[in-house]
Design an enzyme around this catalytic site. Structure first.
Site, PDB file in Angstrom:
ATOM      1  N   CYS B 233       0.871  -1.183   0.000  1.00  0.00           N
ATOM      2  CA  CYS B 233       0.000   0.000   0.000  1.00  0.00           C
ATOM      3  C   CYS B 233       0.900   1.222   0.000  1.00  0.00           C
ATOM      4  O   CYS B 233       1.748   1.369  -0.870  1.00  0.00           O
ATOM      5  CB  CYS B 233      -0.970  -0.032   1.172  1.00  0.00           C
ATOM      6  SG  CYS B 233      -0.176  -0.099   2.783  1.00  0.00           S
ATOM      7  N   ARG B 238      -2.147  -0.875   5.469  1.00  0.00           N
ATOM      8  CA  ARG B 238      -3.345  -1.387   4.811  1.00  0.00           C
ATOM      9  C   ARG B 238      -3.054  -2.728   4.140  1.00  0.00           C
ATOM     10  O   ARG B 238      -3.913  -3.605   4.062  1.00  0.00           O
ATOM     11  CB  ARG B 238      -3.848  -0.377   3.769  1.00  0.00           C
ATOM     12  CG  ARG B 238      -4.509   0.838   4.383  1.00  0.00           C
ATOM     13  CD  ARG B 238      -4.887   1.868   3.328  1.00  0.00           C
ATOM     14  NE  ARG B 238      -3.733   2.606   2.838  1.00  0.00           N
ATOM     15  CZ  ARG B 238      -3.789   3.518   1.867  1.00  0.00           C
ATOM     16  NH1 ARG B 238      -4.928   3.782   1.262  1.00  0.00           N
ATOM     17  NH2 ARG B 238      -2.696   4.158   1.499  1.00  0.00           N
TER      18      ARG B 238
END
Lengths: 108, 282
Positions: B233, B238
């Site tokens: 990410c 994430r």
């Protein structure tokens, strides 16, 4: 001031003034307040920014005065608020500069 | 791996807040939420000050991790239940550390802080301290961590999964939309990476979608589960969420999290970058 917001992903204080370094000629700021059925601001609501295809883009938690703020891009966005008082949506078309919106929430 | 050994529900958590041997840990980048209210008995880990090396860009090493857990009172045989804000991003990142350093019993709280708050479950501002332990960390398991050269070599050969938002993938934004966009590195994605935003794996209350829904999402995006996968990410948190989904919920093998992610890759000199909504060519 905003140094702590630039390195990572935690949402900055939603009630803080816009940073002086912010270039509103370039940035598209979407800001506003989540309100319940009585019109009172809702603190601790989760506001989700969804793009024109309804894809999730970002989420912040509202300030004690119910405020939220996103740094987005020009275009159509949906704001979706989740709270203990219920959920709600509003759609807006944002352009460069500051764009204001109110998201009403009510028990479904 | 499956949900039974990797995930707990909010109901389970609320019933087990005082169970001996179960340690709740809130993990956030900004721990101000913890200070105002946390699960009763939960301790905190600060992603920036506790889990990152404070000098070079890397996360805590084996000895630092062992010292941290010893000081916070986590024992090797404790069941650690991690939760946090931001839809459990940093909790998932911490889960990945616990897996990397060989902790046996670690779980994520499904829905994290958000579901807990929306459900109006108990929060307290009480100070929590636990007696120190002698935690022993294992050598890091590099089968779940990808480094930059491996990402470049994976272009066109392995699954590369970009889990940022579509606008970040395409190069229209450099960061999530709740942050000012002043970052200086190049925008775009690793060529041949597919775009499967982390958020597709989660319901709006922050809980994970069902295994069947998750399998359909990654299959529809073109993830070939017979090949190795690297998720990335912007700073690796994430993608920890997606690593958790692929390896810990769906049981894929050979899934790595590239924690350098776009802030490293997008600043490398000379590597290929793709712009726009398509994966692009090798």
């Amino acid at each position: 001031m905003t140094a702590s917001t630039t390195a990572g992903c935690a949402a900055p204080d939603q009630a803080a003034p816009l940073p002086a370094s912010l270039d509103l000629e370039k940035e598209t700021v979407i800001t506003g307040v989540v309100r319940d059925a009585a019109g009172e601001p809702v603190t601790g609501a989760y506001v989700r920014l969804l793009d024109s295809t309804d894809e999730f883009t970002a989420e912040v938690v509202t300030s004690p005065a119910g405020q939220f703020r996103f740094f987005a891009a020009p275009g159509t966005w949906r704001l979706r608020a989740l709270s203990r008082h219920g959920n709600g949506d509003t759609v807006l078309t944002a352009s460069r500069g500051v764009n204001e919106a109110t998201v009403p929430v009510a028990v479904d | 791996m499956s949900r039974d050994t990797t995930l707990v529900s909010a109901d389970w958590a609320e019933k087990n807040l005082e169970t001996p041997g179960v340690v709740f840990v809130e993990v956030d980048e900004d721990t101000s939420a913890y200070v105002t209210g946390h699960l009763p008995g939960a301790i905190k880990l600060d992603w920036k000050t506790d889990l990152q090396d404070q000098v070079r860009r890397d996360f805590v090493n084996k000895d630092q991790f062992a010292a941290l857990l010893s000081e916070r009172g986590i024992a090797n045989d404790d069941t650690v239940v991690l939760y946090g804000g931001n839809n459990n991003w940093f909790a998932a990142y911490a889960y990945w550390y616990f897996a990397l350093y060989g902790h046996h019993e670690v779980r994520l709280l499904d829905g994290g802080r958000k579901k807990w708050e929306l459900d109006a479950r108990p929060l307290t501002a009480e100070t929590v301290s636990r007696p120190a332990t002698q935690y022993v960390a294992q050598d890091p398991d590099h089968t779940i961590r990808a480094f930059r050269d491996e990402v470049v070599a994976a272009i066109g050969t392995k699954n590369l999964v970009d889990v940022r938002s579509p606008d970040e993938y395409a190069g229209r934004l450099l960061a999530p939309a709740h942050l000012p966009q002043e970052q200086a590195q190049r925008a775009g994605h690793v060529p041949t990476a597919i775009s499967v935003p982390w958020s597709k794996a989660a319901n709006e209350d922050g809980t994970f979608k069902s295994d069947q829904e998750l399998r359909e999402i990654y299959a529809a995006a073109g993830l070939d589960d017979s090949r190795e996968t690297i998720a990335y990410c912007r700073i690796g948190e994430r993608s920890s969420h997606t690593w958790f989904v692929l390896q810990e919920l769906l049981g894929h093998r050979n899934v790595k999290n590239y924690d350098g992610s776009w802030t490293e890759y997008g600043s490398l000199v000379g590597v290929p970058v793709a712009l726009g909504d398509e994966p692009g060519k090798e």
